[in-house]
Design an enzyme around this catalytic site. Sequence first.
Site, short mmCIF file in Angstrom:
data_model
loop_
_atom_site.label_atom_id
_atom_site.label_comp_id
_atom_site.label_asym_id
_atom_site.label_seq_id
_atom_site.Cartn_x
_atom_site.Cartn_y
_atom_site.Cartn_z
N CYS B 87 0.11 17.44 -5.86
CA CYS B 87 -0.86 16.87 -4.92
C CYS B 87 -0.29 15.62 -4.26
CB CYS B 87 -2.18 16.60 -5.64
SG CYS B 87 -3.55 16.25 -4.52
N HIS B 196 -3.44 21.45 -9.15
CA HIS B 196 -3.19 20.56 -10.29
C HIS B 196 -3.02 21.31 -11.61
CE1 HIS B 196 -4.15 16.55 -8.47
NE2 HIS B 196 -4.71 17.34 -7.58
N GLU B 198 -1.86 20.27 -14.34
CA GLU B 198 -2.14 19.42 -15.51
C GLU B 198 -3.62 19.40 -15.88
OE1 GLU B 198 -1.99 18.43 -12.54
OE2 GLU B 198 -3.03 16.55 -12.17
#
Lengths: 83, 226
Positions: B87, B196, B198
């Site tokens: 991002c 994302h 994560e």
Amino acid sequence: MARVVVDVMLKPEILDPQGQAVQRALPRLGFEGIADVRQGKRFELEVEGPVDDAALARIHQAAETFLANTVIEDFTVRVEEGQ
Amino acid sequence: MTARVGVVTFPGSLDDRDALRAVKLAGAEPVALWHRDKDLHQVDAVVLPGGFSYGDYLRAGAISRFSPVMETIIEQAKGGMPVLGICNGFQVLTESHLLPGAMLRNNHLHFVCKDQKLRVENNGTAWTSDYAQGQEIMIPLKNMDGRFTADRRTIDELEAEGRVVFRYLDGNPNGSIDDIAGITNAAGNVVGLMPHPEHAVEPIVGTGGTDGTGFFTSILKRLVNA
């Protein structure tokens, strides 16, 4: 101190949805007849010392490497007169 | 023997903690890096996390790119060190010219926050080897400036060289060219994507998917077997 203005605009081929949103809002506010709006950025640099060719070259370099992203944006550098 | 994976914190980073946690869950050693510190503390790879570094002032990623830590990262990435930009991290990578193209405001001008289906188009990079080629994964997406763009010649080159790593499925959320969600450099060590991974590493959060884990297990395997 002299002022140098750097104008940064999205390249013509890059879609500018912010400008489009502004353009669409204008008639709602009674401002008719505006066919297109492109939104950009203006930087006013207050320069210490003389704005000679060397100073302008440095500012051009700053605009090219930092103030504008030349992948998507064009820029112009000009000295603001009459101060 | 494990691998040390650094995660940079810029002023305005939001997802650095989640990225550190994802690194740890994958079995690697997470190392917090600071934007003002040029020293990478012997890490073997770096994650540039999501957020709004320097408030996204000027352009997303534009100021971070000149931070002291990025000087070292740019130099070492050119030498082959694996770097993942997520991002805002992807925006930093394009501003740094480690990856081509640039990121623009979403074409519909709304902030996007949703689970996004992606297709893994290239599992040959340092960060995607644990996925199958063509695998479909679900990863959270949340951004304002996610519209990847580049000139046609650059896009053709990326496509021809298989450097489009991820593509959006079931609708393009931001108007990116050719539904591109993530790309890699020619060497395959630098990868950037808008979604994302994560945030998709533990069953207890979000929709319970763990499709993001593969990024972090891929890099661990790459580094330990190196």
